[in-house]
Design a protein around this motif. Structure first.
Motif, mmCIF file in Angstrom:
data_model
loop_
_atom_site.group_PDB
_atom_site.id
_atom_site.type_symbol
_atom_site.label_atom_id
_atom_site.label_comp_id
_atom_site.label_asym_id
_atom_site.label_seq_id
_atom_site.Cartn_x
_atom_site.Cartn_y
_atom_site.Cartn_z
ATOM 1 N N ARG A 62 81.548 9.816 37.327
ATOM 2 C CA ARG A 62 82.524 9.046 38.084
ATOM 3 C C ARG A 62 82.260 9.112 39.591
ATOM 4 N N CYS A 115 87.337 -1.900 36.174
ATOM 5 C CA CYS A 115 87.162 -1.288 34.860
ATOM 6 C C CYS A 115 88.453 -1.451 34.052
ATOM 7 N N PHE A 169 89.647 0.447 31.787
ATOM 8 C CA PHE A 169 90.369 1.704 31.581
ATOM 9 C C PHE A 169 90.904 2.291 32.886
ATOM 10 N N CYS A 170 89.982 2.634 33.784
ATOM 11 C CA CYS A 170 90.415 3.387 34.965
ATOM 12 C C CYS A 170 90.761 2.482 36.129
ATOM 13 N N CYS A 188 83.574 0.917 33.341
ATOM 14 C CA CYS A 188 82.681 1.570 34.284
ATOM 15 C C CYS A 188 81.809 2.564 33.498
ATOM 16 N N CYS A 216 83.796 5.536 31.820
ATOM 17 C CA CYS A 216 84.676 5.124 30.725
ATOM 18 C C CYS A 216 83.843 4.681 29.516
#
Ligand code: ZN
Ligand code: ZN
Length: 513
Positions: free
Chosen positions: A273, A377, A379-380, A458, A461
């Protein structure tokens, strides 16, 4: 909880022995009650002053929370977020000059379902939390994690607000607040009647057994604790942002302290990340657009917080998490934590060194993030870090992965059109959109292609999803939004030859969505 060594290692005993001779470094009058770090001994009064000042200074310096604004405090029951709650209470009770002027509310997310806790056990924890929150008199929301299954797909879309000059608008807001002050005077006691009405809606919602099972199924499909923690973090954050939106809050206050952030910084690097380090550890996290997440506890070490809670009897509840009672090597996050905390025992500047390094990373990437508004992204909700040049480290990773990989990833495998339910309903424009939101994996057959979850995530993820044996139990809102984004990119691809240039392409697409 895991910082017991660090927190009390010699700190509470040794000062008692030597305090008879030691004076407080600050006032130089009273006997020191604790040693914050070597050479910094403080008395009780000075320590409290130091602690309270730090909180106010952090909020004052950043000028992000406007007077009268509704702020949602995410309280996990742990020492750090409870200390944050205590600081907000103190701040609201102070005399007019120094008073905090925002309107707080509290949210707690009950994750007991992931630990296989019984309904009784969960209710007991919630009752404990409820009584803790009731004492504050703030409106509070106690939400079971299962509620994440009911979220709308719109949670995943950052809402962009028109941004004026923040410094100017802050001043205007303060002036405005001061003028209308007599009416709005934020005295917690005055507001209580209004608040208690709100509190009624905060009883733990009824959780259907089926929802608990769905969530447990989802997590049982995740192979590693690393990915479980990452997924839980993602879902929890979605739920927090959604709660803030539905309850009318515009800021989310998180209790992450300096030690926590130092661990997060290193763990995030290990998790791939790196591109999101700045947003993840900065004071202000603007990735959701309308709901800004802030971290006012980021200057406190876990030790400071524990000492403060201990000396002033700040109540907090011990609530087990996925990581509780696991070995040091059970997940990347856990291993990083144990590494940092153990190092900190012998080298007290470990945490601050990592944390200060993180500070330096911030500015550049945060501003860059706000200026361009590229794909996020799924998810995040960070900017996708996968659209990089051919010579990037990311591409190199992909190539070596391809070479050593056999078989398909769960992301692609389980989402082939032939395994999907088809609704058969006509799927034209607006109706289709709503329809697809209701039916998670349907209507994707439109283009005949398999749904590609990978391209919407990303790098990090993607790794989390790769650690899942199947994605069929992912909540509907995630799947529906994935379908929508895939359709949109498909249409973009189909009409690409009619678009003039690379630059004129994105606005024309955005206009039709
Ligand atoms: Zn003193
Ligand atoms: Zn992501």
């Amino acid at each position: 909880m895991c910082q017991v060594d660090e927190e009390y290692n010699g700190l509470l005993e040794s000062p008692v022995a030597s305090s008879a001779t030691k004076k407080c470094n600050k006032c130089k009058e009273t006997t020191a009650a604790l040693v914050l770090k070597p050479g910094e001994s403080l008395c009780r009064g000075c320590f409290k002053e130091h602690f309270v000042h730090k909180f106010r200074a952090m909020l004052g310096k950043n000028r992000i929370i406007f007077p009268g604004e509704k702020v949602l405090l995410a309280v996990s029951g742990g020492s750090s977020s409870c200390a944050m709650l205590n600081q907000v209470q103190e701040g609201l009770g102070q005399n007019a000059h120094k008073k905090l002027r925002f309107k707080p509310g509290i949210v707690y997310i009950d994750e007991g379902c992931l630990l296989g806790q019984s309904t009784e056990k969960r209710q007991k924890t919630m009752a404990q939390i409820n009584s803790l929150f009731k004492m504050t008199g703030f409106p509070h929301h106690i939400i079971p994690l299962e509620m994440v299954l009911n979220l709308p797909p719109s949670v995943l879309e950052p809402v962009h607000l028109a941004t004026d000059d923040p410094a100017g608008s802050y001043k205007e807001a303060v002036d405005h607040f001061m003028q209308s002050s007599p009416v709005h005077s934020v005295d917690p006691r005055v507001d209580r009647s209004e608040l208690s009405a709100l509190t009624d809606g905060t009883n733990p919602q009824h959780i259907a057994e089926a929802q608990t099972q769905t969530l447990q199924e989802l997590f049982s499909r995740v192979k590693t604790l690393t990915a479980k923690e990452d997924l839980l973090h993602t879902l929890r954050r979605h739920l927090l942002v959604s709660t803030a939106r539905t309850e009318g809050y515009s800021k989310l206050m998180l209790g992450e302290n300096c030690t926590r952030l130092a661990v997060k910084l290193l763990a995030n690097i290990a998790l791939g990340r790196g591109a999101q380090l700045a947003v993840d550890t900065a004071f202000c996290d603007p990735r959701y657009g309308d709901i800004v997440a802030v971290k006012p506890m980021r200057d406190y070490t876990a030790k400071e917080i524990s000492l403060y809670n201990y000396m002033w009897n700040v109540p907090y509840v011990f609530i087990p998490s996925l990581e509780t009672k696991t070995a040091d090597k059970s997940s990347i996050q856990r291993l990083t934590e144990s590494f940092v905390v153990k190092l900190q025992v012998d080298f007290p500047s470990t945490v601050s060194t990592i944390y200060r390094t993180g500070e330096k990373l911030q500015t550049a990437s945060v501003t860059e993030d706000i200026e361009r508004a590229p794909l996020k992204c799924l998810f995040c909700m960070c900017t996708l870090d996968t659209a990089l040049g051919e010579t990037s480290a990311f591409q190199a990773t992909l190539i070596s992965e391809q070479l050593s990989n056999v078989g398909t990833t769960p992301m692609q495998a389980s989402l082939r059109p032939d395994t999907q339910t088809k609704c058969g309903a006509p799927c034209d424009q607006q109706d289709g959109e709503e329809h697809c939101q209701a039916q998670a994996v349907c209507c994707s057959h439109k283009g005949g292609d398999s749904m590609n979850l990978e391209s919407l995530l990303c790098y990090s993820c993607q790794q989390t999803v790769k650690d899942m044996t199947s994605v069929e139990f992912l909540p509907q809102y995630i799947m529906s939004e994935a379908q929508r984004r895939n359709r949109r990119s498909q249409i973009r691809h189909e009409i690409s030859e009619f678009l003039l240039t690379e630059d004129s392409d994105s606005p024309s697409i955005k206009a039709d969505s």
